[in-house]
Design an enzyme around this catalytic site. Sequence first.
Site, PDB file in Angstrom:
ATOM      1  N   TYR A  31       0.827  -1.201   0.000  1.00 34.65           N
ATOM      2  CA  TYR A  31       0.000   0.000   0.000  1.00 34.65           C
ATOM      3  C   TYR A  31       0.859   1.247   0.000  1.00 34.65           C
ATOM      4  O   TYR A  31       2.079   1.191   0.193  1.00 34.65           O
ATOM      5  CB  TYR A  31      -0.973  -0.007   1.184  1.00 34.65           C
ATOM      6  CG  TYR A  31      -0.350   0.293   2.534  1.00 34.65           C
ATOM      7  CD1 TYR A  31       0.496  -0.620   3.163  1.00 34.65           C
ATOM      8  CD2 TYR A  31      -0.596   1.506   3.185  1.00 34.65           C
ATOM      9  CE1 TYR A  31       1.059  -0.336   4.393  1.00 34.65           C
ATOM     10  CE2 TYR A  31      -0.036   1.790   4.424  1.00 34.65           C
ATOM     11  CZ  TYR A  31       0.793   0.872   5.022  1.00 34.65           C
ATOM     12  OH  TYR A  31       1.350   1.157   6.242  1.00 34.65           O
ATOM     13  N   LYS A 146       6.487  -2.216   1.819  1.00 27.67           N
ATOM     14  CA  LYS A 146       5.334  -1.625   2.513  1.00 27.67           C
ATOM     15  C   LYS A 146       4.106  -2.527   2.377  1.00 27.67           C
ATOM     16  O   LYS A 146       3.196  -2.256   1.602  1.00 27.67           O
ATOM     17  CB  LYS A 146       5.053  -0.221   1.950  1.00 27.67           C
ATOM     18  CG  LYS A 146       4.169   0.623   2.852  1.00 27.67           C
ATOM     19  CD  LYS A 146       4.243   2.076   2.430  1.00 27.67           C
ATOM     20  CE  LYS A 146       3.193   2.935   3.104  1.00 27.67           C
ATOM     21  NZ  LYS A 146       3.261   2.952   4.557  1.00 27.67           N
ATOM     22  N   GLU A 178      12.048   2.112  14.211  1.00 22.89           N
ATOM     23  CA  GLU A 178      11.163   3.197  13.752  1.00 22.89           C
ATOM     24  C   GLU A 178       9.901   3.197  14.599  1.00 22.89           C
ATOM     25  O   GLU A 178       9.750   2.381  15.507  1.00 22.89           O
ATOM     26  CB  GLU A 178      10.840   3.019  12.261  1.00 22.89           C
ATOM     27  CG  GLU A 178      10.157   1.710  11.951  1.00 22.89           C
ATOM     28  CD  GLU A 178      10.032   1.418  10.456  1.00 22.89           C
ATOM     29  OE1 GLU A 178       9.924   2.362   9.662  1.00 22.89           O
ATOM     30  OE2 GLU A 178      10.007   0.220  10.105  1.00 22.89           O
ATOM     31  N   LEU A 202      11.171   0.937   7.040  1.00 23.44           N
ATOM     32  CA  LEU A 202      10.626   1.427   5.776  1.00 23.44           C
ATOM     33  C   LEU A 202      11.367   2.697   5.384  1.00 23.44           C
ATOM     34  O   LEU A 202      11.623   3.562   6.231  1.00 23.44           O
ATOM     35  CB  LEU A 202       9.132   1.739   5.943  1.00 23.44           C
ATOM     36  CG  LEU A 202       8.438   2.157   4.635  1.00 23.44           C
ATOM     37  CD1 LEU A 202       8.278   0.957   3.711  1.00 23.44           C
ATOM     38  CD2 LEU A 202       7.093   2.793   4.922  1.00 23.44           C
TER      39      LEU A 202
HETATM   40  N1  PMP Z   1       7.708   3.520   8.870  1.00 25.04           N
HETATM   41  C1  PMP Z   1       6.577   2.809   8.912  1.00 25.04           C
HETATM   42  C2  PMP Z   1       6.581   1.482   9.591  1.00 25.04           C
HETATM   43  C3  PMP Z   1       5.394   3.323   8.338  1.00 25.04           C
HETATM   44  O1  PMP Z   1       4.257   2.598   8.390  1.00 25.04           O
HETATM   45  C4  PMP Z   1       5.424   4.598   7.733  1.00 25.04           C
HETATM   46  C5  PMP Z   1       4.185   5.210   7.144  1.00 25.04           C
HETATM   47  N2  PMP Z   1       3.531   4.391   6.253  1.00 25.04           N
HETATM   48  C6  PMP Z   1       6.634   5.301   7.709  1.00 25.04           C
HETATM   49  C7  PMP Z   1       7.761   4.729   8.284  1.00 25.04           C
HETATM   50  C8  PMP Z   1       6.740   6.650   7.073  1.00 25.04           C
HETATM   51  O2  PMP Z   1       6.727   6.562   5.682  1.00 25.04           O
HETATM   52  P1  PMP Z   1       6.187   7.766   4.791  1.00 25.04           P
HETATM   53  O3  PMP Z   1       6.990   8.972   5.162  1.00 25.04           O
HETATM   54  O4  PMP Z   1       6.438   7.320   3.409  1.00 25.04           O
HETATM   55  O5  PMP Z   1       4.737   7.922   5.123  1.00 25.04           O
END
Ligand code: PMP
Length: 282
Positions: A31, A146, A178, A202
């Site tokens: 996603y 993701k 994270e 991620l």
């Molecule tokens: N880490 C994780 C585990 C996440 O779920 C997200 C948000 N989807 C992020 C980091 C941040 O990613 P982004 O800046 O692309 O939203």
Amino acid sequence: RTVYVNGSYLPEHEATVSIFDRGFLFADGVYEVTSVLGGKLIDFAGHAARLQRSLDELEMANPTTEEDLLEIHRELVRLNEIDEGLIYLQVTRGAADRDFAYPEDATPTLVLFTQAKSGLADNPMAKTGMKIISIEDQRWGRRDIKTVQLLYPSMGKMAAKAAGAHDAWMVEDGVVTEGTSNNAYIVKGNTIITRHLGHEILSGITRTAVLRMAQEAQMKVEERPFTMEEAKQADEAFVTSATTFVMPVVEIDGAAIGTGQPGDVVARLREIYIDEMRKAAV
Ligand code: PMP
């Protein structure tokens, strides 16, 4: 609300997906979440590129092109009159007889919907900051993809809620990976510290933009692991994600960070990020 399913724009109650969809049965799907500010998409190109990477890593076909995907996003924003909010996009491997092995002939399922949300840019939390707790990182080993397997992050959010906090940072081998749905950072003086990329986290689209902007603003960036102990001693802390942008963290496991109030470095980064991304929105 109008949603998008496999080529059609439909009222949400008319949209259906098979119970044999592998997204439903195996969490075999990926996603993206893209923010909308002023009716425009924030960093669409970044999200489209990461989607392609997630699909490639799972040998899943991309049901659309980046151009068509942009049109679908724009059409949903238009149909639902979204000024501020987000667009959720999901691709799954599609419906097939239940079998662990990937089916050879499944057609991927593509679903998108919008969520109107005021106060993304003017988020009151940016003034007060978030409280976070730490939890063990018990997710699988390919967090760089993701996927829609979000049960452990959901459990983390629930643990944070139960502790009177807003979110949780996950710790593995003694260092922070994270947040449950964001990347985690600490600030020491003029230096921003965040875990380096790898299979363990991620690669946030917001992270990439914010680290670039921090460097352009003459801040120092260190991509390396940090411990919870180091985090508690930091001057400031924050998280980034597509929908929270840059959000200050003021308390970690009950310890106040810096003054216990959102700090100047994080406030400045948030302002730069929102300003620049608004200008570059498509
Ligand atoms: N880490 C994780 C585990 C996440 O779920 C997200 C948000 N989807 C992020 C980091 C941040 O990613 P982004 O800046 O692309 O939203």
